[in-house]
Design an enzyme around this catalytic site. Structure first.
Site, PDB file in Angstrom:
ATOM      1  N   ARG A  26      -9.504 -17.131  24.186  1.00 26.95           N
ATOM      2  CA  ARG A  26     -10.837 -17.375  24.734  1.00 26.95           C
ATOM      3  C   ARG A  26     -11.964 -17.076  23.750  1.00 26.95           C
ATOM      4  O   ARG A  26     -13.119 -17.428  24.003  1.00 26.95           O
ATOM      5  CB  ARG A  26     -11.060 -16.538  25.991  1.00 26.95           C
ATOM      6  CG  ARG A  26     -10.382 -17.124  27.196  1.00 26.95           C
ATOM      7  CD  ARG A  26     -10.684 -16.298  28.412  1.00 26.95           C
ATOM      8  NE  ARG A  26     -11.888 -16.716  29.103  1.00 26.95           N
ATOM      9  CZ  ARG A  26     -12.838 -15.899  29.515  1.00 26.95           C
ATOM     10  NH1 ARG A  26     -12.777 -14.635  29.252  1.00 26.95           N
ATOM     11  NH2 ARG A  26     -13.874 -16.351  30.174  1.00 26.95           N
ATOM     12  N   CYS A  50     -41.157  12.525  19.992  1.00 31.06           N
ATOM     13  CA  CYS A  50     -39.774  12.677  20.452  1.00 31.06           C
ATOM     14  C   CYS A  50     -39.592  14.041  21.119  1.00 31.06           C
ATOM     15  O   CYS A  50     -39.920  15.067  20.533  1.00 31.06           O
ATOM     16  CB  CYS A  50     -38.829  12.551  19.253  1.00 31.06           C
ATOM     17  SG  CYS A  50     -37.140  13.053  19.621  1.00 31.06           S
ATOM     18  N   CYS A  53     -37.088  16.366  18.927  1.00 32.62           N
ATOM     19  CA  CYS A  53     -37.364  16.828  17.564  1.00 32.62           C
ATOM     20  C   CYS A  53     -37.802  18.304  17.580  1.00 32.62           C
ATOM     21  O   CYS A  53     -38.382  18.784  18.553  1.00 32.62           O
ATOM     22  CB  CYS A  53     -38.448  15.965  16.919  1.00 32.62           C
ATOM     23  SG  CYS A  53     -37.817  14.476  16.116  1.00 32.62           S
ATOM     24  N   HIS A 114     -34.429  13.198  13.124  1.00 34.59           N
ATOM     25  CA  HIS A 114     -34.570  12.162  14.150  1.00 34.59           C
ATOM     26  C   HIS A 114     -33.823  10.882  13.751  1.00 34.59           C
ATOM     27  O   HIS A 114     -33.418  10.087  14.610  1.00 34.59           O
ATOM     28  CB  HIS A 114     -36.065  11.871  14.330  1.00 34.59           C
ATOM     29  CG  HIS A 114     -36.400  10.919  15.432  1.00 34.59           C
ATOM     30  ND1 HIS A 114     -36.446  11.300  16.752  1.00 34.59           N
ATOM     31  CD2 HIS A 114     -36.700   9.590  15.410  1.00 34.59           C
ATOM     32  CE1 HIS A 114     -36.777  10.251  17.498  1.00 34.59           C
ATOM     33  NE2 HIS A 114     -36.925   9.199  16.713  1.00 34.59           N
ATOM     34  N   ASN A 154     -24.114   8.864  24.542  1.00 38.87           N
ATOM     35  CA  ASN A 154     -24.496   7.454  24.700  1.00 38.87           C
ATOM     36  C   ASN A 154     -25.331   7.107  23.498  1.00 38.87           C
ATOM     37  O   ASN A 154     -26.362   7.727  23.264  1.00 38.87           O
ATOM     38  CB  ASN A 154     -25.345   7.238  25.952  1.00 38.87           C
ATOM     39  CG  ASN A 154     -24.535   7.414  27.214  1.00 38.87           C
ATOM     40  OD1 ASN A 154     -23.353   7.082  27.246  1.00 38.87           O
ATOM     41  ND2 ASN A 154     -25.169   7.950  28.234  1.00 38.87           N
ATOM     42  N   SER A 162     -32.039   6.667  25.848  1.00 42.18           N
ATOM     43  CA  SER A 162     -33.484   6.498  25.924  1.00 42.18           C
ATOM     44  C   SER A 162     -34.160   6.965  24.644  1.00 42.18           C
ATOM     45  O   SER A 162     -35.331   6.742  24.441  1.00 42.18           O
ATOM     46  CB  SER A 162     -34.022   7.285  27.121  1.00 42.18           C
ATOM     47  OG  SER A 162     -33.519   8.612  27.093  1.00 42.18           O
ATOM     48  N   HIS A 165     -32.915   9.886  18.747  1.00 43.24           N
ATOM     49  CA  HIS A 165     -32.583  11.183  18.134  1.00 43.24           C
ATOM     50  C   HIS A 165     -31.106  11.504  18.420  1.00 43.24           C
ATOM     51  O   HIS A 165     -30.679  11.418  19.575  1.00 43.24           O
ATOM     52  CB  HIS A 165     -33.484  12.276  18.713  1.00 43.24           C
ATOM     53  CG  HIS A 165     -33.472  13.527  17.906  1.00 43.24           C
ATOM     54  ND1 HIS A 165     -34.561  13.986  17.200  1.00 43.24           N
ATOM     55  CD2 HIS A 165     -32.467  14.399  17.644  1.00 43.24           C
ATOM     56  CE1 HIS A 165     -34.229  15.098  16.558  1.00 43.24           C
ATOM     57  NE2 HIS A 165     -32.965  15.369  16.821  1.00 43.24           N
ATOM     58  N   HIS A 167     -28.043  12.877  19.714  1.00 39.75           N
ATOM     59  CA  HIS A 167     -27.781  13.911  20.706  1.00 39.75           C
ATOM     60  C   HIS A 167     -26.680  13.471  21.654  1.00 39.75           C
ATOM     61  O   HIS A 167     -26.395  12.292  21.793  1.00 39.75           O
ATOM     62  CB  HIS A 167     -29.051  14.242  21.509  1.00 39.75           C
ATOM     63  CG  HIS A 167     -29.461  13.150  22.457  1.00 39.75           C
ATOM     64  ND1 HIS A 167     -30.053  11.969  22.047  1.00 39.75           N
ATOM     65  CD2 HIS A 167     -29.359  13.046  23.813  1.00 39.75           C
ATOM     66  CE1 HIS A 167     -30.300  11.203  23.098  1.00 39.75           C
ATOM     67  NE2 HIS A 167     -29.876  11.825  24.194  1.00 39.75           N
ATOM     68  N   GLN A 169     -24.479  14.955  25.478  1.00 36.13           N
ATOM     69  CA  GLN A 169     -24.697  15.711  26.702  1.00 36.13           C
ATOM     70  C   GLN A 169     -23.421  16.407  27.111  1.00 36.13           C
ATOM     71  O   GLN A 169     -22.325  16.011  26.704  1.00 36.13           O
ATOM     72  CB  GLN A 169     -25.128  14.774  27.832  1.00 36.13           C
ATOM     73  CG  GLN A 169     -26.409  14.028  27.546  1.00 36.13           C
ATOM     74  CD  GLN A 169     -26.849  13.211  28.745  1.00 36.13           C
ATOM     75  OE1 GLN A 169     -26.970  13.726  29.858  1.00 36.13           O
ATOM     76  NE2 GLN A 169     -27.072  11.938  28.534  1.00 36.13           N
ATOM     77  N   HIS A 282     -11.989  13.952  26.598  1.00 36.91           N
ATOM     78  CA  HIS A 282     -11.221  14.356  27.767  1.00 36.91           C
ATOM     79  C   HIS A 282     -10.369  15.551  27.385  1.00 36.91           C
ATOM     80  O   HIS A 282      -9.503  15.456  26.510  1.00 36.91           O
ATOM     81  CB  HIS A 282     -10.329  13.199  28.248  1.00 36.91           C
ATOM     82  CG  HIS A 282     -11.082  12.186  29.040  1.00 36.91           C
ATOM     83  ND1 HIS A 282     -10.714  10.861  29.142  1.00 36.91           N
ATOM     84  CD2 HIS A 282     -12.213  12.326  29.804  1.00 36.91           C
ATOM     85  CE1 HIS A 282     -11.584  10.231  29.924  1.00 36.91           C
ATOM     86  NE2 HIS A 282     -12.492  11.082  30.327  1.00 36.91           N
ATOM     87  N   HIS A 297      -8.405  14.411  23.620  1.00 37.67           N
ATOM     88  CA  HIS A 297      -8.671  13.151  22.933  1.00 37.67           C
ATOM     89  C   HIS A 297     -10.097  12.700  23.231  1.00 37.67           C
ATOM     90  O   HIS A 297     -10.727  13.190  24.174  1.00 37.67           O
ATOM     91  CB  HIS A 297      -7.678  12.067  23.401  1.00 37.67           C
ATOM     92  CG  HIS A 297      -7.698  11.824  24.872  1.00 37.67           C
ATOM     93  ND1 HIS A 297      -6.993  12.613  25.771  1.00 37.67           N
ATOM     94  CD2 HIS A 297      -8.351  10.906  25.636  1.00 37.67           C
ATOM     95  CE1 HIS A 297      -7.209  12.168  27.002  1.00 37.67           C
ATOM     96  NE2 HIS A 297      -8.038  11.143  26.946  1.00 37.67           N
ATOM     97  N   GLU A 318     -13.618  -9.176  36.237  1.00 39.44           N
ATOM     98  CA  GLU A 318     -13.472  -7.826  35.675  1.00 39.44           C
ATOM     99  C   GLU A 318     -13.981  -6.750  36.622  1.00 39.44           C
ATOM    100  O   GLU A 318     -13.423  -5.666  36.695  1.00 39.44           O
ATOM    101  CB  GLU A 318     -14.199  -7.750  34.339  1.00 39.44           C
ATOM    102  CG  GLU A 318     -13.514  -8.603  33.289  1.00 39.44           C
ATOM    103  CD  GLU A 318     -14.474  -9.166  32.278  1.00 39.44           C
ATOM    104  OE1 GLU A 318     -15.516  -9.721  32.692  1.00 39.44           O
ATOM    105  OE2 GLU A 318     -14.183  -9.047  31.089  1.00 39.44           O
ATOM    106  N   GLN A 324     -10.676  -7.461  31.484  1.00 40.56           N
ATOM    107  CA  GLN A 324     -10.101  -8.543  30.681  1.00 40.56           C
ATOM    108  C   GLN A 324     -10.695  -8.458  29.291  1.00 40.56           C
ATOM    109  O   GLN A 324     -11.856  -8.067  29.128  1.00 40.56           O
ATOM    110  CB  GLN A 324     -10.444  -9.871  31.363  1.00 40.56           C
ATOM    111  CG  GLN A 324      -9.945 -11.123  30.677  1.00 40.56           C
ATOM    112  CD  GLN A 324     -10.972 -11.726  29.738  1.00 40.56           C
ATOM    113  OE1 GLN A 324     -12.161 -11.505  29.880  1.00 40.56           O
ATOM    114  NE2 GLN A 324     -10.498 -12.466  28.763  1.00 40.56           N
TER     115      GLN A 324
HETATM  116 ZN    ZN Z   1      -8.954  10.051  28.408  1.00 43.47          ZN
HETATM  117 ZN    ZN Z   2     -36.426  13.254  17.429  1.00 43.94          ZN
END
Ligand code: ZN
Ligand code: ZN
Ligand code: ZN
Length: 353
Positions: A26, A50, A53, A114, A154, A162, A165, A167, A169, A282, A297, A318, A324
């Site tokens: 595909r 920021c 910072c 930053h 993320n 968002s 910088h 970082h 969590q 995890h 891992h 999906e 998929q």
């Molecule tokens: Zn895992």
């Molecule tokens: Zn920053």
């Protein structure tokens, strides 16, 4: 197993106990959908606006210290609260089930700079980030009600980050979250059936075959899992059967920093652009009465498919059926394996000298 067969098939994910459809043919189809803007604006080393910072003021007026390495603080907009008891469980109601959930939400800055990312940081500096993860997980687990500590990052606007910088969590929760809970069941079931660890056995197979390995060092292996859903998804596996980040020895923590730098540099080099992803570790649940069978891992889940602007969507079949993928995991691994571990930004500045 013939992996050159490009016909549609499905593969089993033993960690999540689910199937993924693989449709290699595909990738030829024409693309007329969304083209995201590449996220390539060069950030300044310090941004006065920021909230992460050093020395800057955050939403509720707290001022960050002038930190020079890593820095962690309570999220100013936490999704979970440590002291809220929450609504009571409603036993006897089989279909409207709820429970109270306490938790902690921490923000962890990887660097005072930053404009840096894991891909462009020194191994020694990433090693300090690993130590921060261990300390933060330890502090969370010191609360007897905390059952799980999830460290994640993320990266990139496409993943909803968002702020550029660098970082991550930590969310610590009173219950083991879904993904980790399914993996705990998978480790236990595999142990019962085979008297061995699922990921120790899986890693031994992958190292022997080699075709899905991206890069490796003495203590860690980064590979595209056989059952990967996202086009360039990877799994970073400890070679040793360690249950958590805190169980990693000194040399292993250094090796983790090394593999994270090398893998993220390859990701950025793939489309010569900052590569968005969600990644997270995890590790074994905390404060379990009986010991927990677990193999630590990290998962990297990047959304990009064919360029810095064409992303994979999880829609239709999906969302409602099974995930998929188009590019095979073997092809994705070969492409990542062929890339340099020198970040393209460093090569450009070398060439400019
Ligand atoms: Zn895992
Ligand atoms: Zn920053
Ligand atoms: Zn293991």
């Amino acid at each position: 197993m013939d992996l050159t067969d490009q016909r549609p098939h499905r593969r089993f994910n033993p960690l999540q106990n689910e199937w993924v459809l693989v449709s290699p043919h595909r990738t030829q189809r024409p693309w007329q959908g969304q083209v995201d803007k590449p996220d390539d604006a060069q950030a300044p080393a310090y941004d006065p606006s920021c909230y992460l910072c050093p020395g800057n003021t955050r939403a509720h007026g707290d001022r960050n210290p002038v930190y020079t390495s890593t820095f962690a603080f309570d999220n100013d907009f936490p999704a979970l609260l440590p002291d809220s008891v929450g609504p009571a469980a409603n036993p006897g109601e089989p279909l409207l089930i709820r429970e109270a959930e306490r938790g902690l939400c921490r923000v962890m800055c990887f660097s005072p700079r930053h404009d840096l990312t894991l891909a462009r940081m020194d191994v020694a500096d990433i090693r300090r980030v690993v130590e921060m993860w261990v300390e933060e997980c330890g502090a969370a687990a010191a609360r007897p009600w905390v059952r799980y500590a999830l460290v994640f990052e993320n990266r990139g606007a496409m993943m909803g980050a968002s702020n550029p910088h660098p970082h991550g969590q930590l969310w610590a929760t009173e219950h083991v979250p879904n993904e980790a809970s399914r993996e705990a069941d998978a480790f236990a079931a595999y142990r019962r059936a085979h008297r061995a660890c699922l990921l120790c056995d899986y890693l031994a197979r992958e190292v022997r075959l080699g075709e899905r390995i991206v890069c490796e060092n003495d203590a860690f292996v980064a590979l595209v899992p056989f059952w990967a859903v996202w086009p360039f998804e990877t799994l970073v596996l400890s070679r040793r059967h360690a249950a958590s980040l805190a169980d990693l020895a000194d040399a292993e923590r250094h090796a983790l920093a090394d593999i994270l730098r090398r893998l993220t540099a390859r990701y950025d080099n793939l489309f010569v652009a900052p590569f968005p992803y969600s990644m997270g570790f995890h590790q074994a649940p905390s404060n379990e009465a009986a010991g927990v069978d677990w193999h630590v891992h990290a998962h990297f889940l990047p959304p990009l498919l064919r360029s810095a602007t064409v992303r994979k969507f999880m829609v239709g079949f999906e969302l409602l059926g099974s995930p998929q993928r188009d590019v095979t995991p073997e092809d994705a691994a070969a492409r990542l394996r062929a890339l340099s571990e020198v970040h393209y930004g460093a090569r450009k500045s070398d060439a400019a000298r």
